[in-house]
Design a protein around this motif. Structure first.
Motif, PDB file in Angstrom:
ATOM      1  N   MET A   1      24.697  11.684   0.513  1.00  0.00           N
ATOM      2  CA  MET A   1      23.266  11.589   0.368  1.00  0.00           C
ATOM      3  C   MET A   1      22.930  10.811  -0.897  1.00  0.00           C
ATOM      4  O   MET A   1      23.627  10.920  -1.886  1.00  0.00           O
ATOM      5  CB  MET A   1      22.648  12.976   0.309  1.00  0.00           C
ATOM      6  N   LYS A   2      21.871  10.074  -0.800  1.00  0.00           N
ATOM      7  CA  LYS A   2      21.456   9.242  -1.918  1.00  0.00           C
ATOM      8  C   LYS A   2      20.084   9.704  -2.399  1.00  0.00           C
ATOM      9  O   LYS A   2      19.141   9.778  -1.630  1.00  0.00           O
ATOM     10  CB  LYS A   2      21.399   7.787  -1.468  1.00  0.00           C
ATOM     11  N   SER A   3      19.972  10.027  -3.678  1.00  0.00           N
ATOM     12  CA  SER A   3      18.705  10.473  -4.253  1.00  0.00           C
ATOM     13  C   SER A   3      18.066   9.320  -5.020  1.00  0.00           C
ATOM     14  O   SER A   3      18.758   8.560  -5.696  1.00  0.00           O
ATOM     15  CB  SER A   3      18.963  11.646  -5.205  1.00  0.00           C
ATOM     16  N   GLN A   4      16.739   9.194  -4.882  1.00  0.00           N
ATOM     17  CA  GLN A   4      16.020   8.153  -5.608  1.00  0.00           C
ATOM     18  C   GLN A   4      14.542   8.507  -5.663  1.00  0.00           C
ATOM     19  O   GLN A   4      14.117   9.486  -5.074  1.00  0.00           O
ATOM     20  CB  GLN A   4      16.234   6.792  -4.962  1.00  0.00           C
ATOM     21  N   THR A   5      13.790   7.711  -6.387  1.00  0.00           N
ATOM     22  CA  THR A   5      12.342   7.893  -6.420  1.00  0.00           C
ATOM     23  C   THR A   5      11.700   6.808  -5.567  1.00  0.00           C
ATOM     24  O   THR A   5      12.250   5.719  -5.399  1.00  0.00           O
ATOM     25  CB  THR A   5      11.771   7.821  -7.854  1.00  0.00           C
ATOM     26  N   ALA A   6      10.535   7.144  -5.016  1.00  0.00           N
ATOM     27  CA  ALA A   6       9.778   6.193  -4.204  1.00  0.00           C
ATOM     28  C   ALA A   6       8.302   6.455  -4.438  1.00  0.00           C
ATOM     29  O   ALA A   6       7.898   7.589  -4.706  1.00  0.00           O
ATOM     30  CB  ALA A   6      10.121   6.352  -2.728  1.00  0.00           C
ATOM     31  N   TYR A   7       7.495   5.418  -4.319  1.00  0.00           N
ATOM     32  CA  TYR A   7       6.060   5.578  -4.495  1.00  0.00           C
ATOM     33  C   TYR A   7       5.459   6.148  -3.219  1.00  0.00           C
ATOM     34  O   TYR A   7       5.696   5.642  -2.121  1.00  0.00           O
ATOM     35  CB  TYR A   7       5.394   4.244  -4.828  1.00  0.00           C
ATOM     36  N   CYS A   8       4.667   7.201  -3.359  1.00  0.00           N
ATOM     37  CA  CYS A   8       3.983   7.826  -2.234  1.00  0.00           C
ATOM     38  C   CYS A   8       2.499   7.475  -2.327  1.00  0.00           C
ATOM     39  O   CYS A   8       1.826   7.878  -3.285  1.00  0.00           O
ATOM     40  CB  CYS A   8       4.173   9.342  -2.245  1.00  0.00           C
ATOM     41  N   VAL A  15       7.641   9.977  -6.181  1.00  0.00           N
ATOM     42  CA  VAL A  15       8.192  11.264  -5.763  1.00  0.00           C
ATOM     43  C   VAL A  15       9.698  11.132  -5.588  1.00  0.00           C
ATOM     44  O   VAL A  15      10.219  10.031  -5.406  1.00  0.00           O
ATOM     45  CB  VAL A  15       7.548  11.762  -4.446  1.00  0.00           C
ATOM     46  N   GLN A  16      10.389  12.256  -5.645  1.00  0.00           N
ATOM     47  CA  GLN A  16      11.831  12.295  -5.420  1.00  0.00           C
ATOM     48  C   GLN A  16      12.102  12.364  -3.929  1.00  0.00           C
ATOM     49  O   GLN A  16      11.510  13.176  -3.229  1.00  0.00           O
ATOM     50  CB  GLN A  16      12.456  13.518  -6.094  1.00  0.00           C
ATOM     51  N   ILE A  17      12.983  11.496  -3.432  1.00  0.00           N
ATOM     52  CA  ILE A  17      13.389  11.521  -2.032  1.00  0.00           C
ATOM     53  C   ILE A  17      14.907  11.525  -1.953  1.00  0.00           C
ATOM     54  O   ILE A  17      15.599  11.190  -2.926  1.00  0.00           O
ATOM     55  CB  ILE A  17      12.831  10.328  -1.232  1.00  0.00           C
ATOM     56  N   VAL A  18      15.416  11.907  -0.804  1.00  0.00           N
ATOM     57  CA  VAL A  18      16.844  11.835  -0.513  1.00  0.00           C
ATOM     58  C   VAL A  18      16.991  11.102   0.806  1.00  0.00           C
ATOM     59  O   VAL A  18      16.237  11.353   1.752  1.00  0.00           O
ATOM     60  CB  VAL A  18      17.460  13.248  -0.409  1.00  0.00           C
ATOM     61  N   ILE A  19      17.927  10.199   0.869  1.00  0.00           N
ATOM     62  CA  ILE A  19      18.277   9.532   2.121  1.00  0.00           C
ATOM     63  C   ILE A  19      19.592  10.138   2.568  1.00  0.00           C
ATOM     64  O   ILE A  19      20.606  10.038   1.868  1.00  0.00           O
ATOM     65  CB  ILE A  19      18.389   8.008   1.941  1.00  0.00           C
ATOM     66  N   THR A  20      19.559  10.799   3.717  1.00  0.00           N
ATOM     67  CA  THR A  20      20.752  11.493   4.193  1.00  0.00           C
ATOM     68  C   THR A  20      21.806  10.487   4.630  1.00  0.00           C
ATOM     69  O   THR A  20      21.501   9.322   4.909  1.00  0.00           O
ATOM     70  CB  THR A  20      20.419  12.443   5.358  1.00  0.00           C
ATOM     71  N   ASP A  21      23.037  10.942   4.692  1.00  0.00           N
ATOM     72  CA  ASP A  21      24.142  10.086   5.100  1.00  0.00           C
ATOM     73  C   ASP A  21      24.081   9.812   6.600  1.00  0.00           C
ATOM     74  O   ASP A  21      23.744  10.688   7.392  1.00  0.00           O
ATOM     75  CB  ASP A  21      25.483  10.740   4.774  1.00  0.00           C
ATOM     76  N   GLU A  22      24.432   8.593   6.982  1.00  0.00           N
ATOM     77  CA  GLU A  22      24.578   8.261   8.391  1.00  0.00           C
ATOM     78  C   GLU A  22      25.951   8.749   8.840  1.00  0.00           C
ATOM     79  O   GLU A  22      26.855   8.919   8.027  1.00  0.00           O
ATOM     80  CB  GLU A  22      24.481   6.753   8.593  1.00  0.00           C
ATOM     81  N   ALA A  34      20.470   8.455   9.649  1.00  0.00           N
ATOM     82  CA  ALA A  34      20.024   8.805   8.297  1.00  0.00           C
ATOM     83  C   ALA A  34      18.524   9.084   8.328  1.00  0.00           C
ATOM     84  O   ALA A  34      17.776   8.449   9.074  1.00  0.00           O
ATOM     85  CB  ALA A  34      20.332   7.671   7.332  1.00  0.00           C
ATOM     86  N   GLU A  35      18.096  10.060   7.522  1.00  0.00           N
ATOM     87  CA  GLU A  35      16.689  10.421   7.452  1.00  0.00           C
ATOM     88  C   GLU A  35      16.224  10.350   6.010  1.00  0.00           C
ATOM     89  O   GLU A  35      17.002  10.549   5.090  1.00  0.00           O
ATOM     90  CB  GLU A  35      16.456  11.857   7.925  1.00  0.00           C
ATOM     91  N   ASN A  67      18.498  19.766   6.262  1.00  0.00           N
ATOM     92  CA  ASN A  67      19.447  19.076   5.388  1.00  0.00           C
ATOM     93  C   ASN A  67      19.860  19.904   4.174  1.00  0.00           C
ATOM     94  O   ASN A  67      20.455  19.388   3.245  1.00  0.00           O
ATOM     95  CB  ASN A  67      18.860  17.732   4.959  1.00  0.00           C
ATOM     96  N   GLY A  68      19.509  21.184   4.182  1.00  0.00           N
ATOM     97  CA  GLY A  68      19.974  22.078   3.126  1.00  0.00           C
ATOM     98  C   GLY A  68      19.153  22.045   1.858  1.00  0.00           C
ATOM     99  O   GLY A  68      19.618  22.484   0.818  1.00  0.00           O
TER     100      GLY A  68
END
Length: 112
Positions: A1-8, A15-22, A34-35, A67-68
Motif C-alpha cells: 500500500m502506498k500512502s500519500q496526500t491529495a487535494y480534496c 487529505v491523507q489517502i492510501v492506494i491499495t496494492d494491485e 487497486a483502490e 482494507n483494515g
C-alpha cells in the motif's frame, strides 16, 4: 500500500489517502483492483460524492474497513456474515448497513 496526500475539493484541503496494492499476478475473478482509500472520511466531509475516490462517503467508509483501516468513528457490532459463514465483528458504516471487518461483505441492519 502506498500512502500519500491529495487535494480534496469537497473539503478544500489536503487529505491523507492510501492506494491499495494491485494483485501481484493474474488470478481469479474475485481479485480486486487497486483502490483509493481516504483516511479522513467523516464529519469534515461536505460532499455526497468523494472527488478523490469517485464514490459516496458510505462506500469510502466500507473501503476503510475492507482494507483494515477501520477507525474509531465506526462502532462495531457482532453479526452473522454470510460470506465468512460465522459471527464476526462488523463496522457500522451507515445507520442501515454494516461491513464485515474480516472480509468486507455488507449486511443490512435487520441482520445484526
Amino acid at each position: 500500500m502506498k500512502s500519500q496526500t491529495a487535494y480534496c475539493s469537497a473539503c478544500d484541503r489536503d487529505v491523507q489517502i492510501v492506494i491499495t496494492d494491485e494483485p501481484s499476478q493474474d488470478g481469479h475473478a474475485n481479485l480486486v483492483d487497486a483502490e483509493i482509500v481516504c483516511l479522513e472520511i467523516g464529519s469534515k466531509c461536505t460532499g455526497e460524492l468523494c472527488p478523490i475516490g469517485a464514490t459516496s462517503p458510505t462506500v469510502m467508509a466500507a473501503r476503510l474497513v475492507r482494507n483494515g483501516f477501520q477507525t474509531i468513528i465506526h462502532p462495531v457490532v457482532d453479526a452473522m456474515c454470510e460470506r465468512c459463514g460465522k459471527v464476526t465483528p462488523h463496522a457500522i458504516i451507515e445507520p442501515t448497513h454494516a461491513t464485515c471487518v474480516d472480509c468486507g461483505a455488507a449486511v443490512a441492519r435487520g441482520n445484526w
